[in-house]
Scaffold this motif. Structure first.
Motif, PDB file in Angstrom:
ATOM      1  N   ALA A 143       0.817  -1.219   0.000  1.00  0.00           N
ATOM      2  CA  ALA A 143       0.000   0.000   0.000  1.00  0.00           C
ATOM      3  C   ALA A 143       0.845   1.260   0.000  1.00  0.00           C
ATOM      4  N   SER A 144       1.958   1.246   0.723  1.00  0.00           N
ATOM      5  CA  SER A 144       2.784   2.447   0.832  1.00  0.00           C
ATOM      6  C   SER A 144       3.550   2.767  -0.442  1.00  0.00           C
ATOM      7  N   VAL A 145       3.573   1.840  -1.391  1.00  0.00           N
ATOM      8  CA  VAL A 145       4.295   2.085  -2.645  1.00  0.00           C
ATOM      9  C   VAL A 145       3.668   3.246  -3.403  1.00  0.00           C
ATOM     10  N   LEU A 146       2.327   3.277  -3.455  1.00  0.00           N
ATOM     11  CA  LEU A 146       1.630   4.313  -4.213  1.00  0.00           C
ATOM     12  C   LEU A 146       1.443   5.595  -3.420  1.00  0.00           C
ATOM     13  N   THR A 147       1.563   5.536  -2.102  1.00  0.00           N
ATOM     14  CA  THR A 147       1.306   6.718  -1.276  1.00  0.00           C
ATOM     15  C   THR A 147       2.544   7.252  -0.580  1.00  0.00           C
ATOM     16  N   GLY A 148       3.649   6.518  -0.647  1.00  0.00           N
ATOM     17  CA  GLY A 148       4.819   6.888   0.149  1.00  0.00           C
ATOM     18  C   GLY A 148       5.923   7.574  -0.597  1.00  0.00           C
ATOM     19  N   GLY A 149       5.687   8.020  -1.843  1.00  0.00           N
ATOM     20  CA  GLY A 149       6.725   8.721  -2.584  1.00  0.00           C
ATOM     21  C   GLY A 149       7.041  10.066  -1.938  1.00  0.00           C
ATOM     22  N   ALA A 150       8.296  10.423  -1.925  1.00  0.00           N
ATOM     23  CA  ALA A 150       8.707  11.699  -1.323  1.00  0.00           C
ATOM     24  C   ALA A 150       9.810  12.326  -2.160  1.00  0.00           C
ATOM     25  N   GLY A 151       9.796  13.641  -2.243  1.00  0.00           N
ATOM     26  CA  GLY A 151      10.826  14.341  -3.005  1.00  0.00           C
ATOM     27  C   GLY A 151      10.742  13.989  -4.476  1.00  0.00           C
ATOM     28  N   ASN A 152      11.850  13.501  -5.023  1.00  0.00           N
ATOM     29  CA  ASN A 152      11.895  13.093  -6.419  1.00  0.00           C
ATOM     30  C   ASN A 152      11.446  11.650  -6.635  1.00  0.00           C
ATOM     31  N   GLU A 153      11.130  10.957  -5.543  1.00  0.00           N
ATOM     32  CA  GLU A 153      10.710   9.563  -5.638  1.00  0.00           C
ATOM     33  C   GLU A 153       9.225   9.492  -6.005  1.00  0.00           C
ATOM     34  N   ARG A 154       8.922   8.683  -7.008  1.00  0.00           N
ATOM     35  CA  ARG A 154       7.523   8.526  -7.415  1.00  0.00           C
ATOM     36  C   ARG A 154       6.817   7.445  -6.616  1.00  0.00           C
ATOM     37  N   PHE A 155       7.594   6.557  -6.012  1.00  0.00           N
ATOM     38  CA  PHE A 155       7.025   5.440  -5.279  1.00  0.00           C
ATOM     39  C   PHE A 155       7.635   5.355  -3.889  1.00  0.00           C
TER      40      PHE A 155
END
Length: 313
Positions: A46-58
């Motif tokens: 679940a956190s893959v789609l909601t946990g992106g931060a900064g330049n990270e998409r995932f």
């Protein structure tokens, strides 16, 4: 003369068929393990789609939960050693839920009643953390592909058990050829079609049916099922198809998820979104584990049939 093989086949089926108690127990284990296994995978990813931060998409997945779910997926597939009834039931349900989910347009007004939210609502009771990803999994075509592959595999196991264990060299060649030829277009069609539908699911902005996306997902699921159905000829199809998903898991998860901004424009958008999400969330791992376990099951069943045939003669 033509009655002798039929009689031998009937006698073999009668001697190897498990009692109904074992069939029922096998079906219950298959359904429960599949449901709980997918729930753990959805929660872990679940956190893959909601946990992106900064330049990270995932974001990063909880692979402890995902691996626990994969163990249950393997247990569910292993029940086909006893009976294929449970796998047929669970895969039929997945297909029946998925088809209207991808065909009926998404809209704000259908948020609560849309078929995509049926699986989301069910998993919200037991795995609230993974409920949203369950909806995405249904909308992107993953549940449909898993159901089609599982049904084709189960029917292949059942037919092989009834007709005997002999596999011709030509059957192995066809099984391997089907996996090599159909794996890539099957996955690409599902990913490309699933990209648009998953976006629509998340924003609920569609006013009409995305015919092209629906056709691509269904065609991709059909090609994936065709590869799994080749297991009737040889378990090599399941091994090869399972290794294909392992390869995609590593390739997309390790390479495309870390692609530089300079390389992203030359890569199809669905490859850097839906395909990567499938790999990072554990969807590809689910297919790989199911297929590889099913291949082992097919091999075990074939050896048992050969043993019973040799004992009878």
């Amino acid at each position: 003369m033509s009655q002798i093989p039929d009689a031998a086949t009937s006698e073999r089926s009668a001697t190897t068929a498990p009692p109904w108690q074992r069939r029922v127990a096998s079906a219950v284990v298959a359904v429960v393990a599949r449901f709980l296994g997918l729930g753990l995978v959805f929660s872990g990813g679940a956190s893959v789609l909601t946990g992106g931060a900064g330049n990270e998409r995932f974001g990063s997945a909880d692979w402890v939960s995902i691996c626990a779910g994969l163990v249950l997926i393997a247990i569910s597939a292993a029940t086909m050693i006893v009976s294929t009834s449970g796998m047929i039931i669970v895969s039929a349900v997945e297909i029946l839920v998925s088809i209207p989910a991808i065909v009926i347009p998404f809209s704000i007004g259908s948020r609560d009643v849309h078929p995509v939210n049926w699986s989301r609502g069910v998993y919200e009771v037991v795995f609230p953390d993974g409920a949203e990803l369950a909806g995405v999994a249904t909308a992107s075509g993953f549940v449909l592909v898993l159901g089609c592959v599982s049904l084709a595999t189960a029917l292949g196991h059942r037919e092989r058990r009834r007709s005997g264990s002999h596999v011709s060299p030509l059957g192995r060649i066809i099984a391997m050829g089907a996996s090599i030829i159909l794996s890539v277009p099957g996955a690409a069609l599902v990913w490309a079609g699933g990209y648009q539908l998953s976006i629509e699911y998340q924003v609920f902005a569609s006013t009409g049916v995305s015919v092209g996306s629906v056709i691509m997902i269904i065609a991709g699921a059909f090609l994936c099922a065709a590869v799994a159905a080749a297991s009737r000829l040889s378990a090599a199809a399941l091994y090869a198809f399972g290794l294909f998903w392992v390869t995609m898991w590593v390739a997309f998860g390790a390479f495309l998820s870390s692609a530089t901004p300079e390389t992203v424009p030359i890569i199809p958008v669905w490859a850097t979104t839906t395909a990567v999400a499938w790999c990072l969330c554990g969807f590809s791992a689910v297919l790989a584990v199911f297929l590889l376990t099913s291949g082992v099951v097919a091999r075990v069943v074939a050896l048992s049939l050969r043993g019973s045939t040799s004992a009878a003669t």
